[in-house]
Write a protein that holds these residues in place. Structure first.
Motif, PDB file in Angstrom:
ATOM      1  N   ILE A   1       0.002  -0.134   6.523  1.00 37.62           N
ATOM      2  CA  ILE A   1       1.237   0.343   7.136  1.00 37.62           C
ATOM      3  C   ILE A   1       2.369   0.195   6.116  1.00 37.62           C
ATOM      4  O   ILE A   1       2.335  -0.693   5.263  1.00 37.62           O
ATOM      5  N   GLY A   2       3.337   1.078   6.189  1.00 31.21           N
ATOM      6  CA  GLY A   2       4.538   0.959   5.370  1.00 31.21           C
ATOM      7  C   GLY A   2       5.742   1.021   6.297  1.00 31.21           C
ATOM      8  O   GLY A   2       6.075   2.098   6.790  1.00 31.21           O
TER       9      GLY A   2
ATOM     10  N   VAL B   1      -1.436  -5.449  -1.529  1.00 29.10           N
ATOM     11  CA  VAL B   1      -1.454  -5.995  -0.172  1.00 29.10           C
ATOM     12  C   VAL B   1      -1.499  -4.788   0.761  1.00 29.10           C
ATOM     13  O   VAL B   1      -0.479  -4.218   1.131  1.00 29.10           O
TER      14      VAL B   1
ATOM     15  N   ASP C   1       0.828  -1.217   0.000  1.00 30.14           N
ATOM     16  CA  ASP C   1       0.000   0.000   0.000  1.00 30.14           C
ATOM     17  C   ASP C   1       0.857   1.260   0.000  1.00 30.14           C
ATOM     18  O   ASP C   1       0.584   2.209  -0.745  1.00 30.14           O
ATOM     19  N   ALA C   2       1.913   1.290   0.812  1.00 25.16           N
ATOM     20  CA  ALA C   2       2.715   2.515   0.888  1.00 25.16           C
ATOM     21  C   ALA C   2       3.458   2.751  -0.416  1.00 25.16           C
ATOM     22  O   ALA C   2       3.512   3.879  -0.916  1.00 25.16           O
TER      23      ALA C   2
ATOM     24  N   ASN D   1      -1.811  -3.571   3.886  1.00 30.15           N
ATOM     25  CA  ASN D   1      -1.786  -3.913   5.312  1.00 30.15           C
ATOM     26  C   ASN D   1      -1.819  -2.668   6.189  1.00 30.15           C
ATOM     27  O   ASN D   1      -1.560  -2.724   7.378  1.00 30.15           O
TER      28      ASN D   1
END
Ligand SMILES: Cc1ncc(C[n+]2csc(CCOP(=O)(O)OP(=O)(O)O)c2C)c(N)n1
Ligand SMILES: [Mg+2]
Length: 1022
Positions: free
Chosen positions: A449-450, A445, A414-415, A447
């Motif tokens: 958070i990165g 994916v 995601d990041a 989640n």
């Protein structure tokens, strides 16, 4: 329902008025609607007059517009009162008189659908009826547009998505926002054609409408698609998400899904048990990725796809290799053994970067499918364009012009998806004719958070996927803890790709159970999130319980499934202990089986001659000088250029463009596909190439003479790219990866622009073979040279390319047979700066005739393209001639006091200055055409020829730039420590060149003075 209302309702489209107009035009049934999708002027004027009618107010004008558009399509579709009204208005009736009283209400009501509630007094008012239906229509549209705001996407229920709730007036208790009342909930409304919630019913109560919309849009799937400006595509999506009962799965499908979730989950658990302190970037928290990818592959294979090229980052990569690509588990497990020795040359790479290609039978379609996962560096998203290029190449070689056989899947974090600009660049290649892969399925994916960074600090958009909206890709957000919802959206995504051949995004909203890697403590930075995650039950457990409670599997069956997979892992683990040697070549993502011997070596070490017969040169030259099709008008300026080419041929010389033509044309004749890509390459930035001719009388009529050489030639692709370097160079690298039998060239507009693609150069081109054992013959053409054009267009930064060469500056190599080829074989890339068209011709041909592939970096000229001296006789291209790594001085050595080594364009300045000073006898000028690998053998010959002369390196670039730092130690090694190597050139500087023409010329003169001052270095230390 009133027929008028019914018609209106069916006609109502959830589009802006501009979109409505375009929709109408598609049918083309009315003379007022043009083919180009725009309402004609008369229609727009008509709207204006309609809006001026006194009986209309702001609220109803939308409705009237719908009526009008419906009438345009088919006048009998609207109530006759509207028909009369529009006819009158069209005939020019003034506002007011165009309106005629509506038929009596009784008549209006004759077409009305059965209502469960009796007609209220308000409903007898036509405006209320219209208003209510418009309200319902708006409400339906609101769900379609914003339902995803309310969808339960986050398994942790701590959603970080920053969506504005205010406009999201949906839900039973919000109907008031649309002017409806609670009492309307049990009234029946006719459904517009823009919804499929009715299934086979075309009317529903408002309560049921809301319930079904919430089922479709506000559960575990959130659909973003209403920005797509294609009605057919919107309808397609609505049908797939709104139709009642879409999420029903057969028991067999459920069991398959459970098995896949078992594999995904137990694989990570196995690694955790065996190597608890090893980094593996586990998939825990997004185990659904495996069934998701397998579903996309199954569905695509079912639609005829035979090869899937994938790119993905670290997270879950081993799991994908094991359970999607089906790499043998023991091969994966043995990678964890620190004692494993590498059998192949090169540095190798960590296990979660390696690629793989594997052909297997797809169980669902029973057809063979090749799955390849492209090796990638740590640099997130850098692999995206590479995957697309490889996919495009595979499509090209298999004649798959529509992308029906070969497709790509890209997996993102995601990041990274939100943060990395190359994602955007790659999306913008997705619909360009020479770059499209006809649709990519993107899986994020997400989640939330990165590494340690929260989404609110990682992006400015609501979702990490918003970047995909630029190409109108539908985005399916899904709660990854609901495997059935995941599988459903993946089915739709694959079907979308294989129907419309456009990109689509699946956003798996999940969590990361551990830290960034298995060694990392997430509680330092996300304490609350991780408290929540600790309580979160795994998806496998939840899904198994669900299926057990549904009676689809028994507890015992489930446990057997788990034990079966664990046993497979244990057995593979036992086998993995026997593996002592790691063969990186077993991890090749793009094997070239026929190009090498069985053990992956070149079939020979020598290179065939690169010269061509006079006839062949003349023939290709003629093509370059002609317009090979009839009835084609070229620009008069171009006619002059073509004539000049013909004149050159008569004089038996060629310039840069003609030399390039002959190299590319001859390779095409030999069956080598040639692809030249980059900004404005078709004409050439410097207007010298003209590989695509444009008819001056007919728009878009073009001719590529290079494709008219002979009937059995390979095809030539020359394509102006988007204004991107990172994305496009990555793409071409991927294209070159697919086959050794193509010459793939990327040209930078000016050489310095390559640095926006630095990641591709550093991570893939210069080090790719060492890390991943795969060769690549990509050619970079980098216009370079100090022409007084200022700092930005002068330098392709040769120093950077040279700094990354792997040849040893301090070791004089032992010179053997085939020395030149062996040296090339061991280098990581070839760097040249050709000073003549003939040498450029030879180096391009050599690139394809070598028995192995290496990247080739060519610093190409600007002013030399038209320099009268920079022409080559055809004699230098005939059989027996070849690429000259060094071009010696032609004069006698006897009286030479100084030998100047140089490269590229400065040679012509030196030659001119030498003539002006009448120093031909005392100064020799030797051109180093191949900078790397350094031609030690030839440099030795030249320095020994002038044994008593000063040795000078001369360059026009600043001292800390250009070639000096690379060449000097190598020349020094060649001549030994006793003989100094002097420098004649500009001093060190921060910028590559001055912005002042006068200063530029003064600097040039100064360096030439030094070069020709035979006392310049007397008494100095070198
Ligand atoms: C271009 C680039 N910059 C920085 C990094 C360092 N890095 C590795 S993983 C990571 C976080 C990635 O987050 P995300 O994309 O959400 O993937 P996740 O690890 O959460 O699956 C970062 C910053 C990198 N690998 N590549
Ligand atoms: Mg992440």
């Amino acid at each position: 329902m009133h027929r008028l209302l019914s018609t209106a309702a069916t006609r109502l489209r959830p589009l802006t008025s501009a979109q409505s107009v375009r929709t109408t035009s598609v049918s083309g049934t009315h003379p007022d609607v043009r083919r180009d999708g725009r309402a004609p002027e008369s229609a727009r004027r008509q709207n204006f007059r309609v809006a001026a009618e006194p009986f209309l107010n702001g609220a109803s004008s939308n409705y009237v517009e719908e009526m009008y558009l419906a009438w345009l399509e088919e006048p009998s579709d609207v109530h006759k009162s509207w028909d009369v009204f529009f006819r009158n208005a069209k005939a020019g009736a003034a506002p007011g008189p165009a309106h005629q009283a509506l038929p009596p209400l009784q008549e209006c009501l004759s077409g009305r659908a059965t209502a469960t509630a009796p007609l209220s007094a308000a409903e007898t008012d036509l405006e209320t009826l219209v208003g209510d239906h418009l309200a319902v229509h708006t409400l339906i549209r609101a769900y379609q547009v914003r339902g995803h705001h309310l969808a339960k996407l986050d398994p942790l229920d701590i959603s970080c998505v920053d969506l504005d709730d205010a406009p999201c007036s949906i839900g039973l208790n919000k109907v008031g926002s649309y002017g409806l009342q609670e009492s309307d909930l049990d009234k029946v409304f006719r459904l517009p054609k823009t919804t499929f919630i009715g299934g086979s019913e075309d009317t529903l109560t408002l309560r049921e409408i809301v319930r079904r919309l919430e089922t479709a849009y506000c559960q575990h799937i959130g659909v973003e698609f209403m920005f797509i400006n294609d009605v057919q595509q919107c309808q397609w999506i609505r049908r797939r998400f709104e139709s009642p009962g879409i999420l029903r799965f057969s028991p067999e499908e459920k069991r398959t899904l459970l098995t896949r979730t078992v594999q995904s989950t137990r694989f990570e658990e196995f690694l955790q048990r065996k190597w608890s302190s090893e980094k593996r970037f586990g998939l825990e928290g997004c185990e659904s990725l495996i069934p998701a990818l397998k579903t996309v592959i199954d569905m695509s294979c079912g639609s005829g796809v035979e090869s899937v090229v994938m790119g993905m980052p670290h997270r879950g990569r081993l799991n994908v290799l094991a359970n999607v690509v089906h790499k043998e588990l023991d091969q994966i497990f043995c990678q964890f053994d620190p004692k494993l020795e590498a059998a192949d040359e090169g540095s190798g790479d960590v296990k979660y970067h390696l690629g793989m290609s594997h052909t297997r039978t797809n169980s669902l379609s029973d057809k063979n499918v090749t799955l390849s996962l492209v090796a990638n560096p740590s640099h997130l998203e850098a692999v995206d364009p590479v995957v697309q290029g490889k996919t495009k190449a595979e499509q090209f070689y298999s004649g798959d012009s529509k992308g029906k056989k070969v497709m790509s899947i890209l997996i993102h974090g995601d990041a990274a998806f939100a943060g990395q600009g190359v994602v955007y660049e790659t999306f913008h290649l997705s619909d360009l004719p020479s770059y499209t892969t006809h649709g990519t399925v993107h899986v994020v994916v997400n989640n939330q958070i990165g590494f340690t960074t929260d989404p609110r600090m990682a992006r400015s958009s609501a979702y990490p996927t918003d970047v995909a909206r630029v190409v109108n890709a539908p985005i399916f957000h899904v709660n990854a803890d609901d495997p059935e919802a995941v599988v459903y959206v993946c089915k739709v995504a694959a079907e979308w790709r294989n129907t419309f051949h456009k990109d689509v995004v699946v956003d798996l909203v999940c969590y990361r159970r551990n830290g960034h890697n298995e060694m990392d403590e997430p509680m330092f930075t996300q304490p609350l999130m991780y408290k929540r995650i600790k309580k979160q039950e795994g998806v496998l457990k939840k899904y198994a319980e669900k299926l057990i409670s549904e009676g689809v599997v028994t507890m015992q069956e489930y446990e057997e499934e788990v034990a079966k997979y664990d046993k497979i892992c244990e057995e593979a683990y036992a086998r993995s202990k026997d593996e002592k040697i790691l063969h990186i070549k077993d991890w090749l993502d793009s094997p070239w089986p026929d190009f090498f011997t069985a053990d992956g070596r070149p079939k020979t070490m020598s290179c065939p001659p690169t010269g061509l017969s006079e006839d062949q040169l003349g023939y290709i030259g003629k093509v370059a000088a002609s317009v090979p099709v009839d009835d084609f008008t070229v620009h008069t300026g171009l006619s002059r250029i073509l004539k000049a080419r013909a004149d050159m041929l008569r004089q038996r010389v060629c310039d840069w463009a003609l030399g390039e033509y002959m190299a590319l044309g001859s390779l095409l004749q030999q069956g080598v596909h040639v692809r030249l890509s980059g900004q404005d390459v078709e004409r050439g930035t410097f207007s010298h190439r003209h590989h695509v001719l444009h008819d001056q009388k007919m728009d878009k009529k073009t001719c590529i003479p290079m494709n008219h050489i002979s009937p059995d030639q390979a095809s030539y692709t020359v394509c102006n790219s988007s204004l991107s370097e990172y994305g496009v160079l990555g793409f071409e690298l991927g294209f070159a990866m697919a086959s050794p039998n193509a010459l793939v060239l990327w040209e930078a507009q000016f050489g310095d622009f390559h640095n926006t693609a630095q990641c591709i150069i550093d991570q893939f081109i210069s080090s790719g073979q060492a890390k991943w054992f795969r060769q690549n013959g990509i050619v970079l053409l980098l216009p370079h040279g100090m022409e007084g054009m200022g700092p930005e267009h002068s330098s392709a930064r040769p120093e950077r390319f040279l700094q990354m060469c792997n040849d040893d500056s301090d070791v004089f190599p032992s010179v053997c047979e085939d020395f030149a080829e062996r040296q090339l074989y061991h280098c990581n890339w070839i760097v040249v700066n050709c000073s003549t068209p003939a040498n450029y011709f030879h180096i391009l041909r050599r690139q394809m005739l070598l028995p192995f592939r290496k990247p080739l970096i060519v610093f190409t000229p600007k002013s030399l393209l038209r320099h009268p001296e920079a022409k080559s006789s055809l004699d230098l291209m005939l059989p027996g001639t070849c690429f000259q790594r060094v071009i010696p001085d032609e004069g006698p050595p006897a009286h030479v006091k100084r030998v100047i080594f140089c490269t590229g364009k400065i040679y012509y300045d030196l030659d001119r200055e030498r003539k002006n000073r009448a120093m031909d006898a005392t100064v020799a000028v030797v051109r180093v055409e191949q900078l790397s690998p350094f031609p030690f053998d030839l440099a030795k010959v030249e320095t020994e020829r002038y044994a008593n002369a000063d040795v000078v390196w001369c360059q026009e670039e600043h001292k800390n730039q250009g070639y000096y730092d690379y060449v000097k130690p190598r020349l020094q090694t060649t001549v030994g420590p006793a003989r100094p190597v002097w420098y004649a050139g500009r001093g060190p500087a921060a910028a590559p060149a001055t912005g002042n023409k006068h200063t530029h010329l003064a600097e040039l003169q100064r360096l030439l003075n030094t070069a020709f001052d035979l006392h310049a270095f007397a008494g100095k230390d070198s």
